[in-house]
Design an enzyme around this catalytic site. Structure first.
Site, PDB file in Angstrom:
ATOM      1  N   ALA A  86       0.888  -1.141  -0.101  1.00  0.00           N
ATOM      2  CA  ALA A  86      -0.016   0.023  -0.051  1.00  0.00           C
ATOM      3  C   ALA A  86       0.861   1.346  -0.096  1.00  0.00           C
ATOM      4  CB  ALA A  86      -0.867  -0.125   1.242  1.00  0.00           C
ATOM      5  N   ASP A  87       0.247   2.424  -0.470  1.00  0.00           N
ATOM      6  CA  ASP A  87       0.742   3.390  -0.430  1.00  0.00           C
ATOM      7  C   ASP A  87      -0.017   4.604  -0.129  1.00  0.00           C
ATOM      8  OD1 ASP A  87       3.737   4.828  -0.707  1.00  0.00           O
ATOM      9  OD2 ASP A  87       2.579   6.109  -1.967  1.00  0.00           O
ATOM     10  N   THR A  88       0.273   5.770   0.810  1.00  0.00           N
ATOM     11  CA  THR A  88      -0.779   6.785   1.140  1.00  0.00           C
ATOM     12  C   THR A  88      -0.026   8.112   0.728  1.00  0.00           C
ATOM     13  OG1 THR A  88      -1.641   5.260   2.678  1.00  0.00           O
ATOM     14  CG2 THR A  88      -2.093   7.786   2.996  1.00  0.00           C
TER      15      THR A  88
END
Length: 195
Positions: free
Chosen positions: A73-75
């Site tokens: 994931a990446d935010t």
């Protein structure tokens, strides 16, 4: 054959969120350059990084074993068309928080899942509005150390939760792993949460 789920992240928040939905997994952090490509839009950037992290984790691990599903994931935080990633230090953290003060912004979290025969991805975008913050509040928050290693220099599940006037979207997505989208991707590759 059942797949072994691997989380390609060292984030304790993502680990806790995966634990929350009752799936078994292990952790294998990956190290990747998270710089933006010039002209890259926030959504494209976050989706690219999540996918690259999942692919890298899968490539590293499938040299030794098979039957893996690697989740990454990446935010990022986006305000006025500008992307705020993780702050480089206290000074940048304070600048990010000043920019978010009294305004609405978007939090985009992309997730990607790579298996031997599938590559799946999804994105969650949420709208968050902050109360106006004084310089004193910003300095006190930065001094806690919480803003470090957080997109946009804040953790909604931590001390900064008190700054949030309004949230429209996914609380878990703002934390860094949108649970609805994650469960859907896991189910699509044969890993059933709560099974």
């Amino acid at each position: 054959m059942s797949k072994t789920l691997v989380l390609a992240s060292a984030s304790p928040r993502r680990k806790a969120l995966l634990d929350q939905i009752g799936v078994e997994f292990r952790v294998h952090p990956v190290d990747l350059d998270e710089s933006m490509i010039p002209g890259e839009e926030a959504l494209v950037h976050v989706q690219r990084l999540a996918t690259e992290k999942a692919r890298l984790g899968f490539e590293q691990l499938t040299r030794q074993e098979t039957g893996l599903a690697v989740l990454a994931a990446d935010t990022v935080v986006e305000i006025d068309g500008k992307v705020l990633g993780k702050p480089s230090g206290d000074r940048q953290a304070a600048a990010f928080l000043s920019r978010l003060s009294g305004k609405a912004h978007k939090v985009h979290t992309a997730i990607a899942l790579v298996t031997n025969d599938q590559e799946l991805a999804a994105v969650s975008s949420s709208d968050v509005e902050f109360m106006p913050l004084s310089e004193k509040q910003i300095a006190a928050y930065v001094a806690t150390g919480e803003p470090q290693d957080k997109a946009g220099a804040y953790a909604i599940q931590g001390i900064a939760g008190q700054f949030v006037v309004h949230l429209s979207g996914s609380y878990s997505g703002v934390m860094g792993l949108p649970l609805y989208e994650t469960a859907a991707l896991l189910s699509a590759c044969g890993i059933a949460p709560l099974a």
